[in-house]
Design a protein around this motif. Structure first.
Motif, PDB file in Angstrom:
ATOM      1  N   ARG A  59       0.768  -1.273   0.014  1.00 36.16           N
ATOM      2  CA  ARG A  59      -0.014   0.068  -0.106  1.00 36.16           C
ATOM      3  C   ARG A  59       0.919   0.872   0.084  1.00 36.16           C
ATOM      4  O   ARG A  59       1.747   1.428   0.890  1.00 36.16           O
ATOM      5  CB  ARG A  59      -0.781  -0.012   1.149  1.00 36.16           C
ATOM      6  N   TRP A  65      -4.504   3.147  -3.147  1.00 32.87           N
ATOM      7  CA  TRP A  65      -3.789   2.291  -4.391  1.00 32.87           C
ATOM      8  C   TRP A  65      -3.811   3.150  -5.718  1.00 32.87           C
ATOM      9  O   TRP A  65      -4.813   4.080  -5.679  1.00 32.87           O
ATOM     10  CB  TRP A  65      -4.936   1.127  -4.713  1.00 32.87           C
ATOM     11  N   VAL A  74      -6.908  -4.456  -6.592  1.00 28.89           N
ATOM     12  CA  VAL A  74      -7.278  -3.865  -5.420  1.00 28.89           C
ATOM     13  C   VAL A  74      -7.426  -5.025  -4.427  1.00 28.89           C
ATOM     14  O   VAL A  74      -6.837  -4.895  -3.358  1.00 28.89           O
ATOM     15  CB  VAL A  74      -8.293  -2.819  -5.409  1.00 28.89           C
TER      16      VAL A  74
END
Length: 192
Positions: A59, A65, A74
């Motif tokens: 992350r 993202w 994701v």
């Protein structure tokens, strides 16, 4: 009972395991790999795979993202990012990203890791799995076979002799075939 060590990797029809040798990931294959991560609570990598995964799936400091990631990517990153990572490396002095270094003899260290409580250990990479397969430590092999002839690159478990027993097979719309195996009782290095 030791927790299972599961090795999963993308592979071309000619046995190449270079991460760029297969088809680009699609939503179906990303959902598969996300579900594979959920089967374990620890990821085990060598240095190269750890750095590759960290560069792609950690992350960002912004907490968001990147916009180029689609929902399936994701979802994968949301599962991978917080997981415990164990890194087998003699070249790294320190790791981060919920990671710890594996010290000492890798085979002995992985035996100890398997004896810790947990749902399972997900193993990735190219070189580390060779040593662990040769020692008979891998309990399950998942090969995601892409309909591609790469013609170059590192080969799947190069130098290791194994006899495997098919326990699952399925196909994706892209032509990718998932083949899941466990060591057969006659495998080289099989402790049974």
């Amino acid at each position: 009972m030791p927790q299972p060590l599961r090795y999963g990797i993308n592979v071309s029809l000619d046995g190449c395991v270079h991460h760029e040798a297969g088809l680009p990931p699609d939503a179906e294959s990303m959902a598969f790999w996300t579900d594979e991560l959920r089967r374990s609570d620890t990821l085990l990598y060598g240095r190269v795979t750890y750095e590759l995964m960290q560069g792609a799936w950690r992350r960002p400091t912004s907490g968001r993202w990147p916009e180029w990631m689609d929902p399936s990517e994701v979802a994968f990153a949301d599962v991978m990012d917080p997981m415990r990572k164990v890194v087998a490396s003699t070249g790294l002095d320190a790791v981060n990203w919920n990671a710890e270094l594996l010290r000492g003899n890798v085979v002995d260290a992985v035996r100890r890791l398997k004896d810790q409580p947990g749902r399972g250990i997900s193993l990735g990479g190219v070189r580390l799995p060779v040593a662990l397969a040769a020692a008979g430590l891998i309990d399950e092999y998942t090969f995601v076979v892409h309909p591609v002839i790469a013609g170059r690159g590192p080969r799947l478990l190069d130098g290791v002799g194994l006899t495997l027993e098919l326990i699952e097979r399925r196909e994706f719309r892209s032509g990718v075939a998932v083949q899941r195996y466990r060591p057969a009782p006659t495998s080289v290095g099989d402790p049974r």
